[in-house]
Design an enzyme around this catalytic site. Structure first.
Site, PDB file in Angstrom:
ATOM      1  N   TYR A 165       0.843  -1.201   0.000  1.00 20.28           N
ATOM      2  CA  TYR A 165       0.000   0.000   0.000  1.00 20.28           C
ATOM      3  C   TYR A 165       0.874   1.245   0.000  1.00 20.28           C
ATOM      4  O   TYR A 165       1.712   1.442   0.885  1.00 20.28           O
ATOM      5  CB  TYR A 165      -0.887  -0.015   1.242  1.00 20.28           C
ATOM      6  N   TYR A 181      -5.689   5.853  -6.870  1.00 17.26           N
ATOM      7  CA  TYR A 181      -5.949   5.583  -5.461  1.00 17.26           C
ATOM      8  C   TYR A 181      -7.378   5.085  -5.335  1.00 17.26           C
ATOM      9  O   TYR A 181      -8.313   5.869  -5.297  1.00 17.26           O
ATOM     10  CB  TYR A 181      -5.735   6.859  -4.654  1.00 17.26           C
TER      11      TYR A 181
END
Lengths: 392, 326
Positions: free
Chosen positions: A295, A345
């Site tokens: 991430y 994102y």
């Protein structure tokens, strides 16, 4: 004792919208497009779906999507909290549902207009106040101006730099790798737009020590992922992608993005819990991973995750990532879709989809001979992770 | 036509405002052409010493102002005064004359003040010369309101330009020159908006006591009554002994920087940027986020000692701040 979820479920379908800065349509429309695309990808029909899982921060109710897509009744529906930390958590809940028979086919999804709508980078500055413990978590930082995700991460990043001698250029090497991978991914917002380390260094400060290029994008888009039993997955259109391990983790003295009161703030103990669980439940080790999706909402946390997962020792990630080691052709190519710094994102869900493509062998930046892909979820918050693998 | 909530059309509102302005402007025009007070006599006749002071001060070396021979050879045939001294001959020292009359000028000002045009700035001045004045001339001056502009808005604010004309006369009643002097009487532009208050903390039954103490200027640290452990930020149960009994101690106000950031973006109007924010280790062993006082980003360093002061930021918010130790 580790969980028994490994290889009890498989991913059989993925679907997404395009990733943009202004989708021009509702979050709901994005959600139904992605869910519908995932159902088609799997070769299922909407009525096969009997479970739905999303993030507590998603604005699109499962039943609303079910009504739109023509999904019938649901036997399981649940939501996972903590923003991007929920990404692999949705797969964890879906796996639990499938493994226990609570549902047979579970759609996990995330859909938002978080660039053209309410911008996620705003953090908590525009959220209403309330006398709840959830909001009070920010009572000790907001009045001082520490209001955004970038500012919360920067506080940890500075301490990490101080302890281990990591530099802004080390963070920059992560950004350069992500943008390099995005440059060859037509689905990426930054397709054909690689950056140099010098450009990273010259990009403006957002929150010193974080430059603009250390911070991921804000995107509009949706991603859906379908989980079912391995047996059922084998009968469907796509090559099954096994969920070799899946886990959630919240650390000791955990706060939402502001875990500033631990003895050592330059660690991610919540990710360590996830890592220990993934390795112990699967029997795998870092050496078994050919590529990972870590991430990357902010570049410093990629370094810290490499340490928590054991790819290198604490404080040595800055050395691990040197010489293109996390780029295509390196020992551990990371975020081959370009990550959230380069592709989009979508709160980590697009990273799970890239993990699926790597196991299927269909990534635009395909790594040879992929057996296992590690995927992690949001850092700085209670989080989750999973290992995807080929079916044997 | 747009209708406002009050049922009045937007364009009507506009017209009324414009009509008000027009009526006021016409009222002001009543003063134009009026002479302000009686003629003002010069205290001294035009004289060589004052000419000398001026040309020496400004470095004017033209010989016709002091050198009789040179002046004689010029077209003037005699010494003359520099024309720009026109205003100087009638000036009255630095002590203002008592001028609290009730003439047209005062009446005009009162009218302007009534609309809030209370500030004044001189904007420009133009002189016209009818003839050179020379030593021995005894001058006087009359002042007339020459013109008053419509309402204008400048960088200073909104107001009216007021131009007066000063005429300068010799003893024979012939005009030797005149001057247009322009000021703006204006309503000062509204000051830039005050900073909005800082984002307020969410207060609950568990933490409001801590913020209340700060309002009284005291920085407290929560202390478990069961095991004595200190904890911050406040919470209801001791994680070490699960006691829910607690009291607090006053912080000594010393500590060191554990980490820090300098925020640049996004800009939140409550703060000045770049905005440094510190994570401070208090010497008691708890940690708090605070802003530094009187420190630039370059001064910040992990490990640097600080002293802590409580300051009021907003009417309902006081916070601890860190001052870097020398």
């Amino acid at each position: 004792m580790s969980n028994k979820l490994g290889r009890t479920a498989a991913i059989c379908g993925i679907g997404a919208t395009e990733f943009s800065k202004d989708s021009g349509r509702s979050e709901m429309k994005l959600a139904v497009e992605a869910v519908s695309a995932a159902i088609d990808d799997a070769g299922l029909t909407p009525s096969d779906v009997d479970g739905m899982v999303t993030y507590s921060t998603d604005n699109n109710p499962d039943v609303e999507i079910a009504r739109n897509v023509g999904i019938g009744g649901l036997r399981h529906f649940s939501r996972v909290h903590y923003g991007g930390g929920a990404a692999c958590g949705t797969i964890a809940l879906a796996t639990m549902a499938v493994a226990t028979g609570a549902a047979d086919v579970v759609v996990c999804y995330r859909a938002f207009n978080e660039r053209s709508g309410r911008r996620f980078g705003a953090g908590v500055q525009d959220l209403p106040n309330a006398a709840t413990a959830e909001r009070a978590q920010f009572s000790y930082t907001s009045s001082q101006g520490l209001l955004t995700p970038a500012s919360w991460v920067a506080m940890v990043a500075r301490r990490y730099m101080h302890l281990y001698g990591a530099t802004s250029e080390d963070f920059g090497r992560v950004a350069v790798a992500m943008r390099k991978h995005a440059a060859t991914n037509p689905a990426a917002w930054f397709y054909n737009q690689p950056i140099t380390l010098e450009e990273h260094q010259q990009s403006r400060w957002i929150v010193d020590p974080l430059h603009l290029f250390d911070c991921c994008q804000e995107s509009d888009g949706a991603q859906a992922i379908i989980v079912t039993t391995p047996e059922r997955a084998r009968d469907l259109k796509q090559k099954p992608v096994m969920i070799d391990a899946v886990a959630q983790g919240a650390g000791k003295d955990q706060w939402t993005m502001t875990s500033f009161y631990r003895d050592d703030i330059a660690q991610l103990p919540e990710m360590k819990i996830v890592a220990d669980e993934l390795w112990s439940s699967s029997g795998l080790t870092p050496a078994d991973i050919q590529t990972a999706v870590l991430y990357d909402h902010f570049s410093p946390y990629v370094l810290m995750q490499l340490e928590e997962f054991g790819f290198c020792k604490r404080g040595e990630a800055k050395d691990f990532i040197k010489n293109g080691n996390i780029e295509l052709g390196g020992d551990l190519p990371l975020n081959t879709h370009g990550g959230q710094l380069g592709e989009a994102y979508i709160h980590g869900m697009n990273g799970i989809a890239e993990g699926v493509r790597q196991v299927r062998g269909t990534s635009v930046n395909q790594i040879p001979r992929v057996e296992h892909v590690l995927v992690s979820a949001g850092t700085g918050v209670p989080t989750s992770g999973l290992i995807l693998g080929v079916d044997r | 036509m747009a209708i406002t909530r009050e049922g009045m059309t937007v364009s009507q509102t506009q017209q009324e405002t414009d009509a008000d302005k027009k009526a006021f402007y016409e009222q002001l025009q009543g003063f134009v052409g009026l002479q302000i007070g009686p003629p003002q006599p010069a205290p001294d006749e035009v004289n060589i010493p004052m000419i000398r002071h001026l040309v020496e001060a400004v470095g004017d070396e033209n010989p016709i102002y002091l050198d009789e021979a040179a002046a004689k050879a010029s077209r003037h045939g005699e010494v003359v005064a520099p024309p720009t001294m026109l205003q100087a001959w009638v000036m009255h020292g630095i002590t203002p004359r008592s001028n609290e009359g009730d003439g047209p000028y005062e009446q005009m000002n009162r009218l302007l003040f009534s609309k809030g045009f209370t500030s004044v700035v001189a904007t420009n001045c133009e002189q016209v010369y009818d003839r050179y004045v020379k030593p021995g001339d005894r001058l006087s001056m009359t002042t007339t309101i020459d013109s008053i502009s419509e309402e204008k808005t400048t960088g200073l604010g909104t107001g009216h330009f007021v131009t007066t004309r000063q005429d300068y006369w010799d003893a024979d009643g012939n005009r030797v020159g005149s001057m247009l002097f322009r000021i703006i009487r204006f309503r000062p532009a509204a000051k830039s908006k005050p900073k909005p208050p800082r984002p307020a903390p969410a207060t609950t039954h568990d933490n409001s006591w801590w913020f209340d103490a700060l309002k009284d200027g005291t920085l407290l640290i929560q202390r478990c009554k069961g095991c004595g452990e200190l904890r911050n930020p406040p919470h209801p149960m001791c994680a070490s002994c699960r006691s829910m009994e607690w009291d607090s101690i006053e912080a000594k106000g010393t500590g060191s920087i554990h980490s820090y950031v300098v925020t640049h973006y996004p800009v939140v109007p409550s703060f000045d940027y770049p905005l440094p924010i510190l994570l401070v280790d208090l010497d008691e062993g708890v940690r708090m986020v605070m802003n530094p006082i009187d420190a630039t980003p370059e001064d910040l360093q992990i490990g640097r000692k600080v002293t802590i002061e409580v300051h009021k930021c907003d009417p309902d918010l006081s916070l601890p701040f860190a001052r870097l130790a020398k």
